[in-house]
Motif scaffolding. Structure first.
Motif, PDB file in Angstrom:
ATOM      1  N   TYR A 193      13.235   5.370 -10.778  1.00  0.00           N
ATOM      2  CA  TYR A 193      13.614   6.738 -11.128  1.00  0.00           C
ATOM      3  C   TYR A 193      14.840   6.721 -12.036  1.00  0.00           C
ATOM      4  CZ  TYR A 193      15.234  11.521 -10.635  1.00  0.00           C
ATOM      5  OH  TYR A 193      15.657  12.785 -10.897  1.00  0.00           O
ATOM      6  N   TYR A 194      15.820   5.893 -11.634  1.00  0.00           N
ATOM      7  CA  TYR A 194      17.041   5.788 -12.433  1.00  0.00           C
ATOM      8  C   TYR A 194      16.733   5.266 -13.834  1.00  0.00           C
ATOM      9  CZ  TYR A 194      21.688   4.213 -13.851  1.00  0.00           C
ATOM     10  OH  TYR A 194      22.850   4.007 -14.543  1.00  0.00           O
ATOM     11  N   GLY A 195      15.888   4.227 -13.894  1.00  0.00           N
ATOM     12  CA  GLY A 195      15.532   3.635 -15.192  1.00  0.00           C
ATOM     13  C   GLY A 195      14.859   4.647 -16.098  1.00  0.00           C
ATOM     14  N   ASP A 196      13.955   5.433 -15.536  1.00  0.00           N
ATOM     15  CA  ASP A 196      13.260   6.449 -16.327  1.00  0.00           C
ATOM     16  C   ASP A 196      14.218   7.527 -16.789  1.00  0.00           C
ATOM     17  OD1 ASP A 196      10.783   5.448 -16.558  1.00  0.00           O
ATOM     18  OD2 ASP A 196       9.898   6.565 -14.907  1.00  0.00           O
ATOM     19  N   LYS A 197      15.134   7.907 -15.879  1.00  0.00           N
ATOM     20  CA  LYS A 197      16.075   8.964 -16.236  1.00  0.00           C
ATOM     21  C   LYS A 197      16.966   8.508 -17.384  1.00  0.00           C
ATOM     22  CE  LYS A 197      19.345  11.007 -13.860  1.00  0.00           C
ATOM     23  NZ  LYS A 197      20.193  11.312 -12.716  1.00  0.00           N
ATOM     24  N   ARG A 198      17.413   7.256 -17.293  1.00  0.00           N
ATOM     25  CA  ARG A 198      18.253   6.725 -18.372  1.00  0.00           C
ATOM     26  C   ARG A 198      17.467   6.637 -19.668  1.00  0.00           C
ATOM     27  NH1 ARG A 198      23.378   4.117 -17.167  1.00  0.00           N
ATOM     28  NH2 ARG A 198      23.028   3.139 -19.183  1.00  0.00           N
ATOM     29  N   ALA A 199      16.213   6.275 -19.568  1.00  0.00           N
ATOM     30  CA  ALA A 199      15.388   6.170 -20.771  1.00  0.00           C
ATOM     31  C   ALA A 199      15.214   7.545 -21.394  1.00  0.00           C
ATOM     32  CB  ALA A 199      14.028   5.569 -20.427  1.00  0.00           C
ATOM     33  N   ASP A 200      14.989   8.565 -20.537  1.00  0.00           N
ATOM     34  CA  ASP A 200      14.826   9.921 -21.060  1.00  0.00           C
ATOM     35  C   ASP A 200      16.094  10.389 -21.743  1.00  0.00           C
ATOM     36  OD1 ASP A 200      12.306   9.960 -20.120  1.00  0.00           O
ATOM     37  OD2 ASP A 200      12.737  11.110 -18.306  1.00  0.00           O
ATOM     38  N   ALA A 201      17.235   9.934 -21.205  1.00  0.00           N
ATOM     39  CA  ALA A 201      18.510  10.336 -21.787  1.00  0.00           C
ATOM     40  C   ALA A 201      18.831   9.494 -23.021  1.00  0.00           C
ATOM     41  CB  ALA A 201      19.620  10.212 -20.755  1.00  0.00           C
ATOM     42  N   GLY A 202      17.933   8.580 -23.340  1.00  0.00           N
ATOM     43  CA  GLY A 202      18.153   7.759 -24.534  1.00  0.00           C
ATOM     44  C   GLY A 202      19.121   6.607 -24.306  1.00  0.00           C
ATOM     45  N   ARG A 203      19.469   6.363 -23.026  1.00  0.00           N
ATOM     46  CA  ARG A 203      20.376   5.239 -22.774  1.00  0.00           C
ATOM     47  C   ARG A 203      19.645   4.223 -21.917  1.00  0.00           C
ATOM     48  NH1 ARG A 203      25.132   7.337 -19.937  1.00  0.00           N
ATOM     49  NH2 ARG A 203      23.577   8.722 -19.073  1.00  0.00           N
ATOM     50  N   SER A 204      18.810   3.469 -22.571  1.00  0.00           N
ATOM     51  CA  SER A 204      17.942   2.543 -21.859  1.00  0.00           C
ATOM     52  C   SER A 204      18.752   1.482 -21.121  1.00  0.00           C
ATOM     53  CB  SER A 204      17.019   1.882 -22.868  1.00  0.00           C
ATOM     54  OG  SER A 204      16.310   0.843 -22.260  1.00  0.00           O
ATOM     55  N   ILE A 205      18.310   1.173 -19.877  1.00  0.00           N
ATOM     56  CA  ILE A 205      18.983   0.063 -19.188  1.00  0.00           C
ATOM     57  C   ILE A 205      18.210  -1.226 -19.386  1.00  0.00           C
ATOM     58  CG2 ILE A 205      20.230   1.312 -17.394  1.00  0.00           C
ATOM     59  CD1 ILE A 205      17.847   0.820 -15.548  1.00  0.00           C
ATOM     60  N   ILE A 206      17.044  -1.134 -19.990  1.00  0.00           N
ATOM     61  CA  ILE A 206      16.247  -2.359 -20.113  1.00  0.00           C
ATOM     62  C   ILE A 206      16.285  -2.935 -21.516  1.00  0.00           C
ATOM     63  CG2 ILE A 206      14.667  -1.545 -18.329  1.00  0.00           C
ATOM     64  CD1 ILE A 206      12.588  -1.326 -20.700  1.00  0.00           C
ATOM     65  N   ALA A 207      16.997  -2.254 -22.428  1.00  0.00           N
ATOM     66  CA  ALA A 207      16.961  -2.690 -23.814  1.00  0.00           C
ATOM     67  C   ALA A 207      17.904  -3.859 -24.065  1.00  0.00           C
ATOM     68  CB  ALA A 207      17.293  -1.526 -24.745  1.00  0.00           C
ATOM     69  N   ASN A 208      17.690  -4.946 -23.382  1.00  0.00           N
ATOM     70  CA  ASN A 208      18.453  -6.161 -23.690  1.00  0.00           C
ATOM     71  C   ASN A 208      17.613  -7.376 -23.335  1.00  0.00           C
ATOM     72  OD1 ASN A 208      19.222  -7.242 -20.957  1.00  0.00           O
ATOM     73  ND2 ASN A 208      19.988  -5.137 -20.801  1.00  0.00           N
ATOM     74  N   PRO A 209      17.924  -8.515 -23.949  1.00  0.00           N
ATOM     75  CA  PRO A 209      17.051  -9.680 -23.771  1.00  0.00           C
ATOM     76  C   PRO A 209      17.022 -10.201 -22.340  1.00  0.00           C
ATOM     77  CG  PRO A 209      19.000 -10.240 -25.064  1.00  0.00           C
ATOM     78  CD  PRO A 209      18.976  -8.756 -24.939  1.00  0.00           C
ATOM     79  N   TYR A 210      18.060  -9.913 -21.553  1.00  0.00           N
ATOM     80  CA  TYR A 210      18.108 -10.454 -20.198  1.00  0.00           C
ATOM     81  C   TYR A 210      17.104  -9.751 -19.291  1.00  0.00           C
ATOM     82  CZ  TYR A 210      22.186 -12.295 -22.411  1.00  0.00           C
ATOM     83  OH  TYR A 210      23.000 -12.912 -23.314  1.00  0.00           O
ATOM     84  N   ILE A 211      17.090  -8.417 -19.375  1.00  0.00           N
ATOM     85  CA  ILE A 211      16.104  -7.666 -18.593  1.00  0.00           C
ATOM     86  C   ILE A 211      14.697  -8.048 -19.055  1.00  0.00           C
ATOM     87  CG2 ILE A 211      15.265  -5.351 -18.020  1.00  0.00           C
ATOM     88  CD1 ILE A 211      17.923  -5.839 -16.804  1.00  0.00           C
ATOM     89  N   TYR A 212      14.562  -8.215 -20.371  1.00  0.00           N
ATOM     90  CA  TYR A 212      13.244  -8.597 -20.898  1.00  0.00           C
ATOM     91  C   TYR A 212      12.802  -9.921 -20.284  1.00  0.00           C
ATOM     92  CZ  TYR A 212       9.662  -9.743 -24.395  1.00  0.00           C
ATOM     93  OH  TYR A 212       8.496 -10.082 -25.026  1.00  0.00           O
ATOM     94  N   THR A 213      13.716 -10.900 -20.265  1.00  0.00           N
ATOM     95  CA  THR A 213      13.389 -12.198 -19.686  1.00  0.00           C
ATOM     96  C   THR A 213      13.014 -12.065 -18.216  1.00  0.00           C
ATOM     97  OG1 THR A 213      14.962 -13.220 -21.180  1.00  0.00           O
ATOM     98  CG2 THR A 213      14.251 -14.517 -19.297  1.00  0.00           C
ATOM     99  N   LEU A 214      13.827 -11.293 -17.493  1.00  0.00           N
ATOM    100  CA  LEU A 214      13.550 -11.128 -16.065  1.00  0.00           C
ATOM    101  C   LEU A 214      12.195 -10.459 -15.852  1.00  0.00           C
ATOM    102  CD1 LEU A 214      17.070 -10.129 -14.734  1.00  0.00           C
ATOM    103  CD2 LEU A 214      15.800 -12.217 -14.230  1.00  0.00           C
ATOM    104  N   SER A 215      11.850  -9.520 -16.735  1.00  0.00           N
ATOM    105  CA  SER A 215      10.555  -8.859 -16.553  1.00  0.00           C
ATOM    106  C   SER A 215       9.411  -9.849 -16.814  1.00  0.00           C
ATOM    107  CB  SER A 215      10.445  -7.625 -17.452  1.00  0.00           C
ATOM    108  OG  SER A 215      10.279  -7.999 -18.795  1.00  0.00           O
ATOM    109  N   LEU A 216       9.652 -10.815 -17.711  1.00  0.00           N
ATOM    110  CA  LEU A 216       8.625 -11.829 -17.948  1.00  0.00           C
ATOM    111  C   LEU A 216       8.376 -12.666 -16.694  1.00  0.00           C
ATOM    112  CD1 LEU A 216       9.536 -13.221 -21.490  1.00  0.00           C
ATOM    113  CD2 LEU A 216       7.855 -11.489 -20.880  1.00  0.00           C
ATOM    114  N   ALA A 217       9.415 -12.750 -15.850  1.00  0.00           N
ATOM    115  CA  ALA A 217       9.310 -13.573 -14.650  1.00  0.00           C
ATOM    116  C   ALA A 217       8.375 -12.958 -13.616  1.00  0.00           C
ATOM    117  CB  ALA A 217      10.699 -13.820 -14.042  1.00  0.00           C
ATOM    118  N   VAL A 218       7.701 -11.853 -13.971  1.00  0.00           N
ATOM    119  CA  VAL A 218       6.642 -11.316 -13.111  1.00  0.00           C
ATOM    120  C   VAL A 218       5.534 -12.372 -13.009  1.00  0.00           C
ATOM    121  CG1 VAL A 218       5.242 -10.196 -14.897  1.00  0.00           C
ATOM    122  CG2 VAL A 218       5.330  -9.212 -12.616  1.00  0.00           C
TER     123      VAL A 218
END
Lengths: 66, 916, 133
Positions: free
Chosen positions: B23-48
């Protein structure tokens, strides 16, 4: 970041190196009963080679592209 | 003893926390302040990539095959080095064509084919649903293990209600996925909240696994060397270490490496996180080395835990798959056990969520929608808004996928088919490899080739891997395995054509790839590619060459109306979003508004790609084709154009575009140059005029000075007259210089202003008084008509007085008749004061009226012959009035006098009337 | 040349400059008439052709160049010398004036001695046009 940049070529070379390191016959060199600090040699070898590959990747990616 | 309630509460609390993070991630994205827009989160998401099969299964696999679990992680490490070429290309293509799933990608590559993306979807569902079931099984197994706490060794009696718990978890995950995976239909299909959750889960499972690993290695043993040394003392374990499983069978090792290399880019969940959810392709750079590092970290303790478990528990008493949980339990480390449990839960739920999203998108876009759209009696193609239906299908698909997964788990239970599904899944998605990689790098691949290759590989996989696993589970007669179909020896599923000596996976991989690649290449070379295939092949393979993806590089000839296209888009993503989308398109094309958008190939492609995000590219093409009347091209014409010139066409369009831009820029420059020249000319004129104006008084001064010095015998009367002229002319010179400077300051904005509340009545009376002498000399009547009560205006009193004086002395200069009269009048208007200074003098010709406010432009003839002023007074006055937001203008007719008027705006709150 | 004083017409719209020229030439003994705009000047030269016209360039109604051309076009005024007195020192304008038939020019502000030298030169016995450098 497009096309055969130096970085890209280095990464492909690294891929080939990895394929070599993690396959027969190089692996067979380390499958003996010998140990390093009590740890089986094959285990040491794979993890060390793995770390080297990762370190080289980091070096290639984070280094300056000439 | 841990109560079942505590574990249930903990599990649900954990999933609840995932809701909060999403919910928090979506809210931040809607506000235009993405919390996932960095290579570290991207890497961690790949670890799925690391599922419960990693979290629990690696240890289990290590317990039976030593380092045999490692190829599953070495393969992705090697593939990461190739991401630079492979994954980057996939991301670039997907972004350009709004591709939202791997089925869409492959279908789109081969001419937007429904059959092909349907086939990919079916393979993916068949291959992945059991994999989801495996995750649910892991959750269930970890529940029952935890419930036995602290008793690690116990009979495996499955409790019915626990399975129900798993069902609830599955349903909770469905709810979660629906909530955060299908919040709205977005052409990009990105889900920021969800990615944040996946990244979080990757951290949890890594921390949990490392904690257990560290505990086993240093808590239960005395470091790595101790674990290995003690293990070496046990003969069976020593064999495991030295032989190393893999060392015994390099083929298995190599085929697992290859499989996992392919899986890391082809698994639907990996495609989802690495391509679809990618925020910025630059993030890929860091992920290339960070992701292998993650894999390295999560594997370093696998062997110690496996060996530790094998040594700790009596042989066979505890399933090696549960060592991660049972070792802390046996040592009474409650919190560590709970952490491990949560880690396993996160590994399983992360996989289930992403895989479900990816599969449901495929099922909806590539299977259900194409069929529904084809059923004419549903009249879907005429429905005004399909976005609701689309969301409904997407949500149903999520539930169906999870129910299927749960059902498979419920039915299969401990069956072989479930336990071994990890690698069976990998082999299934590996069938995408020829069509995918070939499609990325080889333009010659055709739809027929891809279709045949995929089908052949899929059938071989079905026959030599999936069905045998069913047979081993007892669902098919075992004779199927031992005797082959209808007793043909050569058709024994796991010894096809008598091939022996390979493990099941390698065997299947070998034959399926032979069939797949053989058919793909063979049938691709069978015939010329069609126009659509050729065009898509160019777009995909040369994606890096098409600088702006989709910028009119498609060959298209036809007609459509903008309104039709907008309505069409509105039906899939809702009218409002369609409107926004068109506005964005207009902006991107540099068009001022939607109204000016023209229906051309670029717009059609844009609309198509937007719809593709919602329903897949093949269906999108059908939909757009329904409103676009495409003029059919003769086949040979198409072939000629596309074969020879498709790239040249793209280039020439870009070239045309560039030359148009260049032309526009040239015109702009020309205009700017003209303005500069005009300014330059004005400046020259100004300087020459100033020079002239300065020379005139100087001439008199010099002439009379010389006369005075050459004629000492002049009469005193004449002498003083000449001296008077010199003084007057000097004054005139000074005044002129001051005015030039004044005007320069006003024009450059460097003038000093002293705004205050000004009473205009006072200003006008003062000015009249100052000029009363001159008026009297020329016998001009001056009359003032000023109301008693006036609002104050904000202005610079001295400056406004300057204006009044200038206008009054101008008026006097225009007067020629004996009964001359100048009148000052003041009117209060709605938002301004208007002051009029009128004379009944000679008037100003229309030609003069047009220019008198310019510098040094004076009325050509006045009664006095030549105008007295410098020619700057009106220019300065106008600057002053403009500064205070007012206007200064003249109305006049020759012979009837002139009226100069100016306004001064009143403050908004003009309540402060001055009571006179 | 007769013994009668040379007649000089001063055309100038700036009162003080006109006054100074009138004084200087009058003191030298010339018969001075004045005009304050181009139209008046034209009437004056036609009525009583002067020997010399001191002509300001920027004049109301008819400007100095135009007047210069009109005088040169009139055969009756062949003996009239023209000296342009201009506040614009640009070479193009000087050239234009000379091309239109002016005999000399003077740039404002001028030295009174310079002025008188040129006037004397233009009105000296032979009547040949002089251009003053």
């Amino acid at each position: 970041m497009i096309g055969p940049t130096l970085k890209g070529q280095r990464l492909v070379a690294l891929f080939l190196l990895g394929c070599l390191l993690f396959n027969f016959p190089l692996l067979a060199l380390f499958t003996g009963n010998s140990r390093l600090w009590g740890i089986p040699l094959i285990y040491c070898y794979i993890f060390a080679a793995w770390m080297v590959i990762i370190a080289l990747m980091a070096l290639i990616i984070e280094g300056r592209d000439q | 003893m841990l109560s079942g309630a505590l574990i249930v509460v903990l599990s649900f609390a954990y999933v609840g926390m995932l809701f909060a993070i999403a919910y928090y991630g979506d809210k931040r994205a809607d506000a235009g302040r993405s919390i996932i827009a960095n290579p570290y989160i991207y890497t961690l998401s790949l670890a799925v990539y690391c599922t419960s099969w990693t979290f629990y299964g690696s240890v289990g696999r290590a317990a039976t095959s030593g380092i045999g679990f490692l190829p599953i992680y070495l393969g992705p490490t090697l593939m990461a080095a190739l991401w630079w070429y492979v994954l980057l290309k996939m991301i670039r293509i997907s972004k350009a064509h709004r591709i939202t799933s791997i089925a869409d990608f492959i279908g789109s590559r081969y001419g937007k084919s429904h059959v092909l993306d349907g086939l990919v979807t079916i393979i993916a569902v068949l291959g992945i649903v059991p994999y989801i079931a495996l995750q649910l099984k892991a959750i269930s197994a970890s529940f029952s293990t935890m419930l036995r706490y602290p008793n690690a060794v116990a009979p495996t009696a499955s409790l019915p209600f626990l399975q129900d718990n798993t069902f609830y978890i599955a349903m909770l995950l469905a709810a979660f996925t629906i909530l955060f995976g299908t919040r709205h239909l977005d052409a990009t299909e990105r889900h920021e909240g969800l990615v944040a959750v996946i990244a979080f889960e990757s951290v949890v499972k890594l921390v949990a696994f490392l904690a257990v690993g560290a505990f086993v290695t240093w808590g239960m043993f005395d470091g790595f060397d101790d674990v290995f040394t003690k293990a070496a003392a046990v003969p069976e374990l020593n064999a495991l270490l030295v032989q190393g499983g893999a060392a015994g069978n390099y083929t298995t090792w190599a085929s697992l490496t290859v499989l996992s290399m392919l899986a890391i880019i082809l698994l639907p969940r990996q495609f989802q996180v690495s391509v679809v959810e990618n925020v910025n392709e630059r993030h890929l750079n860091k992920a290339i080395w960070l992701f292998p590092l993650y894999l390295f970290a999560i594997n370093i303790f696998v062997l110690p835990i496996a060996l530790g478990g094998l040594m700790y528990f009596p042989a066979g008493s505890v399933d090696a798959d549960t060592f991660v949980l049972t070792l802390p339990m046996a040592e009474q480390k409650t919190w560590l056990a709970l952490l491990a449990f949560v880690g396993g839960l996160s590994a399983a739920t992360g996989m289930v969520i992403v895989e479900t999203i990816a599969l449901s998108t495929m099922v909806c876009n590539d299977l259900v929608m194409p069929i529904l759209l084809r059923w004419k009696f549903l009249r879907l193609t005429e429905s005004p808004d399909l976005s609701g239906l689309l969301l409904g299908i997407r949500r149903s698909a999520i539930v169906v996928v999870l129910v299927l997964g749960y059902g498979y788990f419920y039915l299969a239970g401990e069956a072989y088919a479930l336990v071994s599904i990890g690698l069976i899944s990998f082999t299934a998605v590996a069938q995408f490899a020829p069509a995918m990689l070939g499609g990325l790098f080889w333009k010659g691949g055709t739809r027929l080739g891809a279709l045949c290759g995929l089908s052949a590989g899929f059938l071989v996989w079905l026959y030599s891997l999936l069905l045998p696993s069913f047979a081993k589970s007892g669902w098919l007669p075992i004779t199927f395995l031992t005797e082959g179909i209808m007793g043909f020896d050569l058709l024994k599923p796991q010894q096809l054509f008598g091939l022996t000596g390979l493990d099941d996976i390698s065997h299947c991989l070998f034959w399926s790839m032979i069939a797949n690649v053989g058919c793909y290449v063979g049938f691709s070379l069978w015939r010329q590619p069609t126009a659509a295939e050729h065009s898509q092949a160019n777009l995909f393979v040369d994606v890096f060459r098409h600088v702006a993806p989709g910028s009119g590089s498609r060959f298209w000839r036809g007609s459509a109306t903008v309104a039709d296209l907008q309505t069409l888009l509105g039906r899939f993503i809702g009218p409002e979003r369609a409107n926004e989308s068109f506005a964005a398109y207009a902006r991107s094309q540099g068009i001022p508004g939607i109204e000016q958008v023209s229906a051309n190939a670029v717009l059609v492609h844009y609309v198509e790609s937007q719809i593709a995000g919602a329903i897949g590219s093949a269906s999108a093409r059908d939909m757009v084709a329904s409103v676009v009347v495409e003029e059919p091209l003769a086949l040979d014409e198409v072939m000629a154009i596309i074969d020879e010139a498709s790239q040249a066409l793209a280039y020439s369009r870009q070239l045309e575009q560039k030359s148009r831009e260049l032309e526009a820029a040239t015109n702009e420059l020309r205009g700017a140059n003209q303005r500069l020249q005009e300014l330059d000319r004005l400046k020259d004129d100004f300087i020459s005029t100033v020079t002239h104006e300065l020379r005139t008084p100087l001439t008199s001064i010099r002439a009379f000075s010389e006369i005075l010095s050459d004629n000492p015998q002049l009469e005193p009367e004449q002498r003083s007259k000449f001296l008077g002229i010199i003084t007057r002319e000097s004054e005139r010179l000074t005044r002129l210089i001051n005015q030039v400077l004044d005007l320069a300051k006003l024009e450059s904005g460097a003038a000093d202003w002293h705004p205050s509340e000004v009473d205009m009545r006072e200003v006008l009376e003062d000015a009249a008084a100052a000029l009363s002498q001159i008026y009297k000399e020329r016998s001009i009547t001056l009359d003032l008509q000023i109301p008693q009560q006036l609002p104050l205006v904000m202005a610079d009193r001295d400056r406004i007085t300057q204006v009044a004086l200038n206008l009054l002395s101008n008026a006097a200069n225009f007067c020629d008749k004996p009964d001359s009269r100048v009148s000052i009048a003041l009117f209060e208007e709605a938002a301004a004061l208007r002051i009029e200074i009128a004379d009944n003098g000679i008037g100003i010709s229309p030609a003069d009226q047009a220019v008198i406010f310019e510098k040094f432009r004076q009325v050509s003839d006045t009664p006095a012959g030549k105008p007295r002023g410098s020619g700057l007074g009106l220019a300065i006055s106008r600057e002053i009035i403009h500064h205070f937001g007012g206007r200064l203008w003249v109305e006049s007719a020759l012979g009837r006098g002139s009226k100069f008027s100016f306004t001064l705006p009143l403050p908004h709150n003009s309540a402060n009337h001055l009571v006179a | 040349m007769s013994a009668a004083p040379s007649r000089v017409l001063i055309v100038e719209d700036e009162e003080s400059i006109l006054l100074s020229l009138e004084f200087l030439l009058g003191k030298e003994g010339y018969a001075v008439t004045t005009a304050r705009d181009g139209a008046a000047a034209l009437r004056e030269v036609q009525a009583r052709p002067p020997d010399l016209v001191l002509l300001d360039v920027m004049l109301p109604l008819i400007d100095g160049f135009e007047l210069c051309r009109l005088i040169r076009e009139n055969p009756a005024l062949r003996g009239t010398r023209i000296m342009l007195v201009t506040a614009r020192g640009r070479e193009t304008e000087i050239a234009r004036g000379l091309a239109l038939g002016a005999d000399a020019y003077l740039t404002k502000p001028f030295s009174t001695r310079d002025l008188m030298d040129k006037v004397r030169g233009l009105l000296s016995g032979n009547g040949a046009p002089q251009s003053a450098g």
